[in-house]
Scaffold this motif. Sequence first.
Motif, PDB file in Angstrom:
ATOM      1  N   ASP A  87       0.815  -1.205   0.000  1.00  0.00           N
ATOM      2  CA  ASP A  87       0.000   0.000   0.000  1.00  0.00           C
ATOM      3  C   ASP A  87       0.850   1.257   0.000  1.00  0.00           C
ATOM      4  OD1 ASP A  87      -2.361  -1.484  -0.002  1.00  0.00           O
ATOM      5  OD2 ASP A  87      -2.307  -1.691   2.176  1.00  0.00           O
ATOM      6  N   ALA A  94       2.128   9.982  -6.195  1.00  0.00           N
ATOM      7  CA  ALA A  94       1.417  10.821  -5.226  1.00  0.00           C
ATOM      8  C   ALA A  94       1.221  12.231  -5.783  1.00  0.00           C
ATOM      9  CB  ALA A  94       2.190  10.867  -3.906  1.00  0.00           C
ATOM     10  N   ILE A  97      -1.651  12.225  -8.268  1.00  0.00           N
ATOM     11  CA  ILE A  97      -2.961  12.107  -7.617  1.00  0.00           C
ATOM     12  C   ILE A  97      -3.365  13.421  -6.962  1.00  0.00           C
ATOM     13  CG2 ILE A  97      -4.181  11.019  -5.677  1.00  0.00           C
ATOM     14  CD1 ILE A  97      -2.623   8.440  -6.422  1.00  0.00           C
ATOM     15  N   ALA A 127      -0.049   5.073   0.728  1.00  0.00           N
ATOM     16  CA  ALA A 127      -1.194   5.342  -0.142  1.00  0.00           C
ATOM     17  C   ALA A 127      -2.380   5.895   0.643  1.00  0.00           C
ATOM     18  CB  ALA A 127      -1.595   4.069  -0.885  1.00  0.00           C
ATOM     19  N   GLN A 128      -2.601   5.397   1.862  1.00  0.00           N
ATOM     20  CA  GLN A 128      -3.742   5.873   2.648  1.00  0.00           C
ATOM     21  C   GLN A 128      -3.580   7.341   3.025  1.00  0.00           C
ATOM     22  OE1 GLN A 128      -6.638   4.067   3.213  1.00  0.00           O
ATOM     23  NE2 GLN A 128      -7.306   6.126   3.703  1.00  0.00           N
ATOM     24  N   SER A 129      -2.358   7.780   3.340  1.00  0.00           N
ATOM     25  CA  SER A 129      -2.175   9.192   3.688  1.00  0.00           C
ATOM     26  C   SER A 129      -2.399  10.079   2.460  1.00  0.00           C
ATOM     27  CB  SER A 129      -0.788   9.441   4.309  1.00  0.00           C
ATOM     28  OG  SER A 129       0.248   9.281   3.373  1.00  0.00           O
ATOM     29  N   VAL A 130      -2.052   9.590   1.269  1.00  0.00           N
ATOM     30  CA  VAL A 130      -2.327  10.345   0.038  1.00  0.00           C
ATOM     31  C   VAL A 130      -3.838  10.426  -0.200  1.00  0.00           C
ATOM     32  CG1 VAL A 130      -2.038  10.389  -2.474  1.00  0.00           C
ATOM     33  CG2 VAL A 130      -0.105   9.799  -1.005  1.00  0.00           C
ATOM     34  N   MET A 131      -4.533   9.306  -0.013  1.00  0.00           N
ATOM     35  CA  MET A 131      -5.995   9.304  -0.213  1.00  0.00           C
ATOM     36  C   MET A 131      -6.685  10.208   0.807  1.00  0.00           C
ATOM     37  SD  MET A 131      -6.850   7.422  -2.869  1.00  0.00           S
ATOM     38  CE  MET A 131      -5.703   8.538  -3.592  1.00  0.00           C
ATOM     39  N   ASN A 132      -6.197  10.203   2.053  1.00  0.00           N
ATOM     40  CA  ASN A 132      -6.772  11.090   3.071  1.00  0.00           C
ATOM     41  C   ASN A 132      -6.593  12.556   2.669  1.00  0.00           C
ATOM     42  OD1 ASN A 132      -7.439   8.845   4.574  1.00  0.00           O
ATOM     43  ND2 ASN A 132      -5.730   9.067   6.000  1.00  0.00           N
ATOM     44  N   ARG A 133      -5.425  12.904   2.199  1.00  0.00           N
ATOM     45  CA  ARG A 133      -5.154  14.282   1.762  1.00  0.00           C
ATOM     46  C   ARG A 133      -6.007  14.635   0.551  1.00  0.00           C
ATOM     47  NH1 ARG A 133      -2.741  18.846   3.963  1.00  0.00           N
ATOM     48  NH2 ARG A 133      -2.169  20.188   2.243  1.00  0.00           N
ATOM     49  N   PHE A 134      -6.168  13.694  -0.373  1.00  0.00           N
ATOM     50  CA  PHE A 134      -6.990  13.926  -1.567  1.00  0.00           C
ATOM     51  C   PHE A 134      -8.444  14.180  -1.182  1.00  0.00           C
ATOM     52  CE2 PHE A 134      -9.715  12.461  -5.027  1.00  0.00           C
ATOM     53  CZ  PHE A 134      -9.204  13.185  -6.089  1.00  0.00           C
ATOM     54  N   ASN A 135      -8.962  13.412  -0.227  1.00  0.00           N
ATOM     55  CA  ASN A 135     -10.364  13.534   0.183  1.00  0.00           C
ATOM     56  C   ASN A 135     -10.625  14.696   1.118  1.00  0.00           C
ATOM     57  OD1 ASN A 135     -11.322  11.338  -1.335  1.00  0.00           O
ATOM     58  ND2 ASN A 135     -10.562   9.914   0.205  1.00  0.00           N
TER      59      ASN A 135
END
Length: 150
Positions: A87, A94, A97, A127-135
């Motif tokens: 992940d 990053a 994204i 990946a989860q920290s990138v998705m959190n920042r994206f959301n």
Amino acid sequence: MKYIYEAIIEPSGNWLEVRFPDLGIITQGEDMQDAAYMAQDLLENHIVMALRKGRSLPAPTFGNDCSDAGYRMGIVVDCDENTPQVDTMTVNEAADILDVSPTRIRAMISSGILKSQKVGMIHMVDAQSVMNRFNEPARAGRPKREAALA
């Protein structure tokens, strides 16, 4: 089980494009080290997904067409259908994204906004920290000042 496929690495603008002629998959890297890492990551993920779906893999071929400016490289992975998916992602992934520069991603890693781990010379971003920042993107401008207590 170990798998080896030939990757063709050729310049493409500011990038090195990596393609696996036998598999029809393509990735890219900033430099040769990044391109080789991305090729290994893509090959492993492709093989794991094919095995999980019960698809057969083509026999590898070598000596595929390559431009004078390109390189042929054998990429080896050791995986099976039970290989866990990692992940993490590269700084460039990053950046794509989050629609920022790789330099900004490195600054976000340094300030603790994004989590990462260093693998050799490469930062792998969680990946989860990138998705959190994206959301939940940061708002533009300066943070509002807290009201002073009277």
